[in-house]
Design a protein around this motif. Structure first.
Motif, PDB file in Angstrom:
ATOM      1  N   ALA A   1     -24.721 -34.839 -10.635  1.00 53.85           N
ATOM      2  CA  ALA A   1     -26.086 -34.797 -10.112  1.00 53.85           C
ATOM      3  C   ALA A   1     -27.016 -35.393 -11.158  1.00 53.85           C
ATOM      4  N   VAL A   2     -27.647 -36.507 -10.793  1.00 53.30           N
ATOM      5  CA  VAL A   2     -28.540 -37.237 -11.693  1.00 53.30           C
ATOM      6  C   VAL A   2     -29.985 -36.938 -11.304  1.00 53.30           C
ATOM      7  N   VAL A   3     -30.858 -36.806 -12.282  1.00 49.76           N
ATOM      8  CA  VAL A   3     -32.279 -36.584 -12.019  1.00 49.76           C
ATOM      9  C   VAL A   3     -33.078 -37.137 -13.182  1.00 49.76           C
ATOM     10  N   GLY A   4     -34.299 -37.566 -12.905  1.00 52.15           N
ATOM     11  CA  GLY A   4     -35.157 -38.072 -13.974  1.00 52.15           C
ATOM     12  C   GLY A   4     -35.734 -36.947 -14.802  1.00 52.15           C
ATOM     13  N   GLY A   5     -35.748 -37.130 -16.104  1.00 54.62           N
ATOM     14  CA  GLY A   5     -36.249 -36.092 -16.992  1.00 54.62           C
ATOM     15  C   GLY A   5     -37.721 -35.783 -16.809  1.00 54.62           C
TER      16      GLY A   5
END
Length: 273
Positions: free
Chosen positions: A210-214
């Motif tokens: 699961a990728v998400v922007g910081g």
């Protein structure tokens, strides 16, 4: 349901959170058009009867590695955009020897969310039959939700999806019900629960990153952590990956670069998918 302690409109209205979002969206369109004009590709293949049931295939210039096909699903809160606005995200994977499929799907309010999920299932099945290969499902925002839905589906008659990389995905939909985002979707609270992958029986195996922007909202960070934790406990090999300082509209930028960590993750997920 929204509470007085958390402003879900502020958490999920990404266009309001990123004032220069139009610059990024215009950049997507330009980069996508430029890539379609030069890439080795097949465009506008029909996977269903709907006007928007079309998928583009982008092939590596120097030959395919023979592994799984990457299926990238566009975002837009299930109510805007199409495949032609994100063609450029295929570049990085193409340059690493992977074929990439990018579908469109019907949009709300003309389509409801259950119907959209069914269309993406049809797109995935079309690609797997046509290529005779498994897929790695990825997608941005609403597309991340749809990628997780593909991995969580349980029909014994359909080829399973064993690997996914949702980017800034939405897996817990009830918080959207009282926001402006739901005007086109028309979700009831019951439907929001029923169509949330976090409330489905998790897959018992497979791989998910699961990728998400910081720099995204706390709710987007929570959603990605939640699916990693929940599916990880069920037996999926999961990982949470933050793109440093990225907001909702530049978090996918690295997909166009073959040396980017997001492309590294896709390559890893194709191994054994």
């Amino acid at each position: 349901m929204a509470s007085g302690r958390l402003d879900y409109e502020a958490e999920y209205n990404n266009r309001a959170r990123v004032p220069d979002h139009l610059i990024h969206l215009d950049g997507w369109e330009q980069d996508a058009a430029a890539y379609r004009a030069t890439a080795r590709c097949e465009l506008s293949l029909s996977y269903g009867a709907g006007e928007r049931n079309q998928v583009d295939l982008f092939y590596p210039e120097n030959g395919d590695s023979g592994g799984p096909v990457v299926l990238f699903i566009h975002g837009g809160y299930w109510q805007s955009r199409d495949r032609t606005s994100v063609s450029h995200v295929a570049r990085g994977a193409n340059m690493r020897g992977l074929t990439v499929a990018v579908p469109s799907y019907s949009l709300a309010p003309a389509a409801n969310l259950a119907g959209i999920i069914a269309e993406i299932e049809a797109a995935a099945d079309f690609i797997m039959r046509r290529m005779d290969r498994p897929i790695v499902a990825t997608g941005h925002s609403a597309g991340g939700h749809l990628a997780a839905c593909l991995m969580a589906r349980t029909s014994p008659s359909l080829r399973p999806v064993r690997a996914a990389m949702p980017i800034s995905g939405l897996f817990d939909l009830p918080p959207l019900v009282e926001t402006s985002i739901n005007k086109a979707l028309g979700l009831t609270l019951e439907e929001a629960h029923r169509l949330s992958p976090l409330e489905w029986t998790p897959p018992g195996s497979g791989k998910l990153v699961a990728v998400v922007g910081g720099a995204e909202s706390g709710e987007f960070l929570r959603q990605s952590r939640a699916i990693v934790d929940t599916w990880g406990r069920a037996g999926v090999t999961t990982r949470y990956h933050e793109v440093p300082e990225a907001h909702h509209f530049n978090v996918i930028a690295g997909l166009a670069n073959p040396a980017d960590p997001l492309v590294d993750i896709l390559v890893e997920l194709t191994e054994g998918a």
